[in-house]
Design a protein around this motif. Structure first.
Motif, PDB file in Angstrom:
ATOM      1  N   ASP A  81       0.752  -1.125  -0.033  1.00  0.00           N
ATOM      2  CA  ASP A  81      -0.196   0.074  -0.026  1.00  0.00           C
ATOM      3  C   ASP A  81       0.666   1.358  -0.011  1.00  0.00           C
ATOM      4  OD1 ASP A  81      -2.417  -1.676   0.036  1.00  0.00           O
ATOM      5  OD2 ASP A  81      -2.280  -1.683   2.240  1.00  0.00           O
ATOM      6  N   ILE A  82       1.994   1.109   0.236  1.00  0.00           N
ATOM      7  CA  ILE A  82       3.168   2.146   0.428  1.00  0.00           C
ATOM      8  C   ILE A  82       3.482   2.197  -1.134  1.00  0.00           C
ATOM      9  CG2 ILE A  82       5.134   3.219   0.932  1.00  0.00           C
ATOM     10  CD1 ILE A  82       4.889   1.449   3.350  1.00  0.00           C
ATOM     11  N   THR A  83       3.259   3.392  -1.992  1.00  0.00           N
ATOM     12  CA  THR A  83       3.543   3.630  -3.409  1.00  0.00           C
ATOM     13  C   THR A  83       4.193   4.616  -3.494  1.00  0.00           C
ATOM     14  OG1 THR A  83       1.634   5.018  -3.875  1.00  0.00           O
ATOM     15  CG2 THR A  83       1.479   2.322  -4.160  1.00  0.00           C
ATOM     16  N   GLU A  84       4.916   4.930  -4.644  1.00  0.00           N
ATOM     17  CA  GLU A  84       5.695   6.003  -5.099  1.00  0.00           C
ATOM     18  C   GLU A  84       4.897   7.385  -5.097  1.00  0.00           C
ATOM     19  OE1 GLU A  84       8.990   6.497  -6.327  1.00  0.00           O
ATOM     20  OE2 GLU A  84       9.143   4.342  -5.661  1.00  0.00           O
ATOM     21  N   GLU A  85       3.666   7.355  -5.271  1.00  0.00           N
ATOM     22  CA  GLU A  85       2.776   8.580  -5.227  1.00  0.00           C
ATOM     23  C   GLU A  85       2.335   8.746  -3.799  1.00  0.00           C
ATOM     24  OE1 GLU A  85       1.653   5.766  -7.231  1.00  0.00           O
ATOM     25  OE2 GLU A  85       2.720   6.586  -8.976  1.00  0.00           O
ATOM     26  N   GLY A  86       1.965   7.800  -3.280  1.00  0.00           N
ATOM     27  CA  GLY A  86       1.528   8.081  -1.662  1.00  0.00           C
ATOM     28  C   GLY A  86       1.384   6.856  -1.072  1.00  0.00           C
ATOM     29  N   LEU A  87       0.261   6.951  -0.154  1.00  0.00           N
ATOM     30  CA  LEU A  87      -0.109   5.592   0.688  1.00  0.00           C
ATOM     31  C   LEU A  87      -1.653   5.537   0.283  1.00  0.00           C
ATOM     32  CD1 LEU A  87       0.606   4.179   3.113  1.00  0.00           C
ATOM     33  CD2 LEU A  87      -0.377   5.815   4.503  1.00  0.00           C
ATOM     34  N   LEU A  88      -1.696   4.235  -0.050  1.00  0.00           N
ATOM     35  CA  LEU A  88      -3.042   3.717  -0.614  1.00  0.00           C
ATOM     36  C   LEU A  88      -3.953   3.113   0.664  1.00  0.00           C
ATOM     37  CD1 LEU A  88      -4.845   3.226  -2.958  1.00  0.00           C
ATOM     38  CD2 LEU A  88      -3.975   0.930  -3.216  1.00  0.00           C
ATOM     39  N   ILE A  89      -4.923   3.883   1.036  1.00  0.00           N
ATOM     40  CA  ILE A  89      -5.825   3.399   2.274  1.00  0.00           C
ATOM     41  C   ILE A  89      -6.954   2.963   1.510  1.00  0.00           C
ATOM     42  CG2 ILE A  89      -6.983   4.241   4.228  1.00  0.00           C
ATOM     43  CD1 ILE A  89      -4.518   5.856   4.701  1.00  0.00           C
ATOM     44  N   CYS A  90      -7.521   1.733   1.998  1.00  0.00           N
ATOM     45  CA  CYS A  90      -8.929   1.334   1.714  1.00  0.00           C
ATOM     46  C   CYS A  90      -9.904   1.368   2.753  1.00  0.00           C
ATOM     47  CB  CYS A  90      -8.628  -0.158   1.014  1.00  0.00           C
ATOM     48  SG  CYS A  90     -10.282  -1.013   0.574  1.00  0.00           S
ATOM     49  N   GLN A  91     -10.802   1.998   2.731  1.00  0.00           N
ATOM     50  CA  GLN A  91     -11.735   2.217   3.627  1.00  0.00           C
ATOM     51  C   GLN A  91     -12.303   0.904   3.760  1.00  0.00           C
ATOM     52  OE1 GLN A  91     -13.980   5.684   2.992  1.00  0.00           O
ATOM     53  NE2 GLN A  91     -12.753   7.191   4.038  1.00  0.00           N
ATOM     54  N   GLN A  92     -12.413   0.178   5.117  1.00  0.00           N
ATOM     55  CA  GLN A  92     -13.275  -1.030   5.212  1.00  0.00           C
ATOM     56  C   GLN A  92     -14.790  -0.698   5.560  1.00  0.00           C
ATOM     57  OE1 GLN A  92     -11.369  -3.066   8.605  1.00  0.00           O
ATOM     58  NE2 GLN A  92      -9.531  -3.285   7.463  1.00  0.00           N
ATOM     59  N   LYS A  93     -15.025   0.581   5.823  1.00  0.00           N
ATOM     60  CA  LYS A  93     -16.596   0.701   6.135  1.00  0.00           C
ATOM     61  C   LYS A  93     -17.286   0.900   4.907  1.00  0.00           C
ATOM     62  CE  LYS A  93     -19.193   3.742   8.853  1.00  0.00           C
ATOM     63  NZ  LYS A  93     -19.292   4.828   9.874  1.00  0.00           N
ATOM     64  N   THR A  94     -16.436   1.608   3.966  1.00  0.00           N
ATOM     65  CA  THR A  94     -17.405   1.853   2.556  1.00  0.00           C
ATOM     66  C   THR A  94     -16.621   0.988   1.413  1.00  0.00           C
ATOM     67  OG1 THR A  94     -15.734   3.616   2.161  1.00  0.00           O
ATOM     68  CG2 THR A  94     -17.657   4.142   3.397  1.00  0.00           C
ATOM     69  N   GLY A  95     -15.451   0.561   1.580  1.00  0.00           N
ATOM     70  CA  GLY A  95     -14.700  -0.172   0.395  1.00  0.00           C
ATOM     71  C   GLY A  95     -13.933   0.918  -0.390  1.00  0.00           C
ATOM     72  N   LYS A  96     -14.227   2.212  -0.022  1.00  0.00           N
ATOM     73  CA  LYS A  96     -13.745   3.022  -1.118  1.00  0.00           C
ATOM     74  C   LYS A  96     -12.048   3.189  -0.750  1.00  0.00           C
ATOM     75  CE  LYS A  96     -14.698   7.809  -1.992  1.00  0.00           C
ATOM     76  NZ  LYS A  96     -15.213   9.110  -1.392  1.00  0.00           N
ATOM     77  N   LYS A  97     -11.188   3.406  -1.990  1.00  0.00           N
ATOM     78  CA  LYS A  97      -9.966   3.539  -2.074  1.00  0.00           C
ATOM     79  C   LYS A  97      -9.353   5.000  -1.962  1.00  0.00           C
ATOM     80  CE  LYS A  97      -8.856  -1.319  -3.373  1.00  0.00           C
ATOM     81  NZ  LYS A  97      -8.350  -2.140  -4.347  1.00  0.00           N
ATOM     82  N   GLN A  98      -8.645   5.210  -1.409  1.00  0.00           N
ATOM     83  CA  GLN A  98      -7.970   6.725  -1.242  1.00  0.00           C
ATOM     84  C   GLN A  98      -6.459   6.753  -1.150  1.00  0.00           C
ATOM     85  OE1 GLN A  98      -9.414   8.491   2.134  1.00  0.00           O
ATOM     86  NE2 GLN A  98     -11.612   9.000   1.119  1.00  0.00           N
ATOM     87  N   LEU A  99      -5.886   7.629  -2.197  1.00  0.00           N
ATOM     88  CA  LEU A  99      -4.501   7.644  -2.212  1.00  0.00           C
ATOM     89  C   LEU A  99      -4.188   9.012  -1.639  1.00  0.00           C
ATOM     90  CD1 LEU A  99      -1.937   6.423  -3.212  1.00  0.00           C
ATOM     91  CD2 LEU A  99      -2.144   7.951  -5.456  1.00  0.00           C
TER      92      LEU A  99
END
Length: 103
Positions: A81-99
């Motif tokens: 989840d640690i990428t060159e662009e940033g940190l990829l966080i997947c919200q477990q409550k909604t399933g939404k992925k945020q960078l």
């Protein structure tokens, strides 16, 4: 609220002939959110964690604060989840992925 809208929709189209039962219901009361944690309290707890060797907990606390992420989302992070662009966080409550971009 959604139930009342659906009921009115059905009544307008002739699917329902009785009065609106949702009008007799009281709306649910929402609980007030938690209190704001002062900067001094945050720093004191962060320092306390680090002084006792809980660096992983302190890091998770800082990531959660900086990214505005829930505890369960931060604890579920994986190395990929640690990428060159940033940190990829997947919200477990909604399933939404945020960078969360690096700054």
């Amino acid at each position: 609220m959604l139930t009342a809208h659906l009921y009115r929709w059905g009544k307008a189209r002739g699917f329902v002939s009785i009065g609106d039962p949702t009008k007799a219901m009281n709306p649910l009361k929402e609980k007030q959110g938690g209190r704001y944690v002062e900067d001094s309290e945050y720093l004191a707890f962060y320092t306390w964690l680090e002084s006792r060797g809980h660096t992983a907990h302190a890091a998770a606390m800082e990531i959660s604060y900086l990214c505005g992420a829930r505890q369960q989302d931060v604890l579920a992070l994986k190395r990929q989840d640690i990428t060159e662009e940033g940190l990829l966080i997947c919200q477990q409550k909604t399933g939404k992925k945020q960078l969360k971009l690096w700054t």
